[in-house]
Design an enzyme around this catalytic site. Structure first.
Site, PDB file in Angstrom:
ATOM      1  N   TYR A  27      37.600  37.589  46.478  1.00 46.58           N
ATOM      2  CA  TYR A  27      35.969  37.949  47.757  1.00 46.58           C
ATOM      3  C   TYR A  27      35.043  36.442  47.249  1.00 46.58           C
ATOM      4  O   TYR A  27      35.153  35.566  46.836  1.00 46.58           O
ATOM      5  CB  TYR A  27      35.070  38.871  47.049  1.00 46.58           C
ATOM      6  CG  TYR A  27      34.241  38.583  45.549  1.00 46.58           C
ATOM      7  CD1 TYR A  27      35.651  38.658  44.724  1.00 46.58           C
ATOM      8  CD2 TYR A  27      33.259  38.605  45.345  1.00 46.58           C
ATOM      9  CE1 TYR A  27      34.969  38.401  43.172  1.00 46.58           C
ATOM     10  CE2 TYR A  27      32.400  38.668  44.238  1.00 46.58           C
ATOM     11  CZ  TYR A  27      33.553  39.072  42.955  1.00 46.58           C
ATOM     12  OH  TYR A  27      32.624  38.270  41.847  1.00 46.58           O
ATOM     13  N   ARG A  79      36.439  27.465  48.212  1.00 47.83           N
ATOM     14  CA  ARG A  79      36.791  28.509  47.126  1.00 47.83           C
ATOM     15  C   ARG A  79      37.686  29.633  47.362  1.00 47.83           C
ATOM     16  O   ARG A  79      38.638  30.396  47.342  1.00 47.83           O
ATOM     17  CB  ARG A  79      35.808  28.937  46.144  1.00 47.83           C
ATOM     18  CG  ARG A  79      36.343  29.852  45.368  1.00 47.83           C
ATOM     19  CD  ARG A  79      35.184  29.784  44.291  1.00 47.83           C
ATOM     20  NE  ARG A  79      33.939  30.687  44.766  1.00 47.83           N
ATOM     21  CZ  ARG A  79      32.510  30.766  44.419  1.00 47.83           C
ATOM     22  NH1 ARG A  79      32.326  30.130  43.126  1.00 47.83           N
ATOM     23  NH2 ARG A  79      31.937  31.941  46.028  1.00 47.83           N
ATOM     24  N   ARG A 102      51.980  52.216  47.013  1.00 48.46           N
ATOM     25  CA  ARG A 102      52.033  51.709  46.109  1.00 48.46           C
ATOM     26  C   ARG A 102      52.966  51.360  45.315  1.00 48.46           C
ATOM     27  O   ARG A 102      54.338  51.647  44.718  1.00 48.46           O
ATOM     28  CB  ARG A 102      51.105  53.104  44.986  1.00 48.46           C
ATOM     29  CG  ARG A 102      50.319  52.074  43.315  1.00 48.46           C
ATOM     30  CD  ARG A 102      49.682  52.457  42.522  1.00 48.46           C
ATOM     31  NE  ARG A 102      49.428  52.148  41.557  1.00 48.46           N
ATOM     32  CZ  ARG A 102      50.291  51.453  40.782  1.00 48.46           C
ATOM     33  NH1 ARG A 102      51.590  52.817  40.839  1.00 48.46           N
ATOM     34  NH2 ARG A 102      49.489  51.544  40.094  1.00 48.46           N
ATOM     35  N   LYS A 152      37.897  34.287  42.317  1.00 48.33           N
ATOM     36  CA  LYS A 152      37.075  35.327  42.396  1.00 48.33           C
ATOM     37  C   LYS A 152      37.853  36.020  42.937  1.00 48.33           C
ATOM     38  O   LYS A 152      37.824  36.443  43.905  1.00 48.33           O
ATOM     39  CB  LYS A 152      36.508  34.724  42.912  1.00 48.33           C
ATOM     40  CG  LYS A 152      34.568  35.287  43.184  1.00 48.33           C
ATOM     41  CD  LYS A 152      33.489  34.181  44.299  1.00 48.33           C
ATOM     42  CE  LYS A 152      32.500  35.253  44.301  1.00 48.33           C
ATOM     43  NZ  LYS A 152      32.252  36.275  43.218  1.00 48.33           N
ATOM     44  N   HIS A 156      54.056  47.310  42.588  1.00 53.31           N
ATOM     45  CA  HIS A 156      53.731  45.685  41.954  1.00 53.31           C
ATOM     46  C   HIS A 156      53.725  44.728  42.982  1.00 53.31           C
ATOM     47  O   HIS A 156      53.458  43.724  42.656  1.00 53.31           O
ATOM     48  CB  HIS A 156      53.696  46.280  40.364  1.00 53.31           C
ATOM     49  CG  HIS A 156      53.212  46.951  39.372  1.00 53.31           C
ATOM     50  ND1 HIS A 156      53.429  48.077  39.556  1.00 53.31           N
ATOM     51  CD2 HIS A 156      52.308  46.819  38.321  1.00 53.31           C
ATOM     52  CE1 HIS A 156      52.706  49.531  38.478  1.00 53.31           C
ATOM     53  NE2 HIS A 156      51.403  47.836  37.846  1.00 53.31           N
TER      54      HIS A 156
END
Ligand code: PDD
Length: 294
Positions: A33, A52, A100, A148, A102
């Site tokens: 983000y 970034r 879901r 981030k 991993h």
């Protein structure tokens, strides 16, 4: 429309915006983000934020996010639709929505979210004059703080503990007493010699955009700077401390735990001359980039 959102191609009021339950950002914090300051409808340091974001996407191997021109258009359109002058543009890109598991899913597209919200930078002026209190806390975060990502639980708990202690922000430190950064800010001290010190870029800290802008302004003004780690003991003895972030953008620290900063100096417990000088350089830079004045 005070707050507006963009979600995967649609512009809508923030209250109506949503993502799927199995968005990987929700289940794994598998997302990056950015928070961009908008002054007078213009972004501050836009290229640096976009850089970034790209760096984070590459580090997480997230492919398929819109290219720079499309990202620019969405951000501009969102801000225009929000009819906001000043505020915060939030951008989040997750790996996508998938059952879901991993392992990286195949054949999914990233989920792109942007939001536009008002933020009153003028209210910072009073805080910049009084300074803020900071509480030292052990750094509870993972070993890739340079990314981030939305995995912010360490920062959230640190901030909550700082607030519980009556402080505005946490000053995180490692076991050996090295100061890393704040829960959502970069940390700085001023040495007795006048040299500015902040943690060097590494996996321990976020490469803050305001950190970079402050370094550039300081160097242009011939203020000596050293990017090196500093300790809690140095912070406690420093004549000045301050923090930087997009929303700060620079706030003098006038209390560290239960001690006034700059004890024994003429500005004890109040913003010092170096932070005050940097603040005026920073407001001038904001005016140069965006035309905004306090
Ligand atoms: N926080 N360090 C951390 C851990 C941060 O989360 C942030 C930003 C910074 C300062 O970075 P920048 O100058 O690019 O804002 C340093 C944002 C504002 C947030 O999460 O809301």
């Amino acid at each position: 429309m005070p707050a507006t959102a963009f979600v995967n191609g649609r512009y809508l009021p923030l209250a109506h915006a949503s993502l799927a339950v199995e968005d990987r950002g929700t289940q794994f914090a598998d997302a990056v983000y950015e928070v961009v300051a908008m002054f007078a409808r213009r972004p501050l340091d836009w290229e640096a934020h976009r850089w970034r974001l790209r760096r984070g996407l590459a580090a997480l191997f997230i492919e398929g996010a819109p290219a720079d021109p499309a990202l620019d258009t969405i951000a501009q359109t969102l801000w225009r639709r929000s009819r906001l002058e000043d505020g915060l543009l939030y951008i989040q890109v997750s790996r996508g929505t998938a059952k879901r598991d991993h392992g990286f899913p195949t054949g999914v597209r990233p989920n792109l979210v942007m939001t536009a919200r008002p933020f009153d930078f003028r209210r910072r002026l009073a805080q910049q004059q009084s300074g803020v209190a900071v509480a030292t806390l052990p750094d509870p975060r993972w070993s890739r703080c340079d990314l981030k990502t939305t995995g912010l639980l360490g920062a959230v708990l640190g901030k909550a503990e700082a607030h519980r202690l009556g402080a505005f922000e946490a000053m995180f430190h490692t076991e050996d007493g090295t100061v890393t950064e704040g829960a959502s800010t970069n940390m700085w001290l001023v040495e007795p010699s006048g040299t500015l010190v902040t943690h060097p870029l590494s996996a321990r800290i976020l490469p803050g955009i305001m950190r970079e802008t402050t370094l550039r302004l300081a160097r242009d003004a011939r203020i000596p700077v050293a990017e090196r780690p500093f300790t809690l003991a140095e912070a406690r003895a420093a004549p000045e401390l301050f923090l930087t972030s997009t929303t700060g953008p620079l706030l003098p620290i006038t209390r560290l735990d239960d001690q006034p900063v700059g004890a024994g100096t003429p500005h004890e417990g109040r913003p010092g001359p170096v932070a005050t000088r940097l603040l005026s350089l920073l407001w001038a830079e904001i005016a140069r980039q965006t035309g905004w004045t306090p």
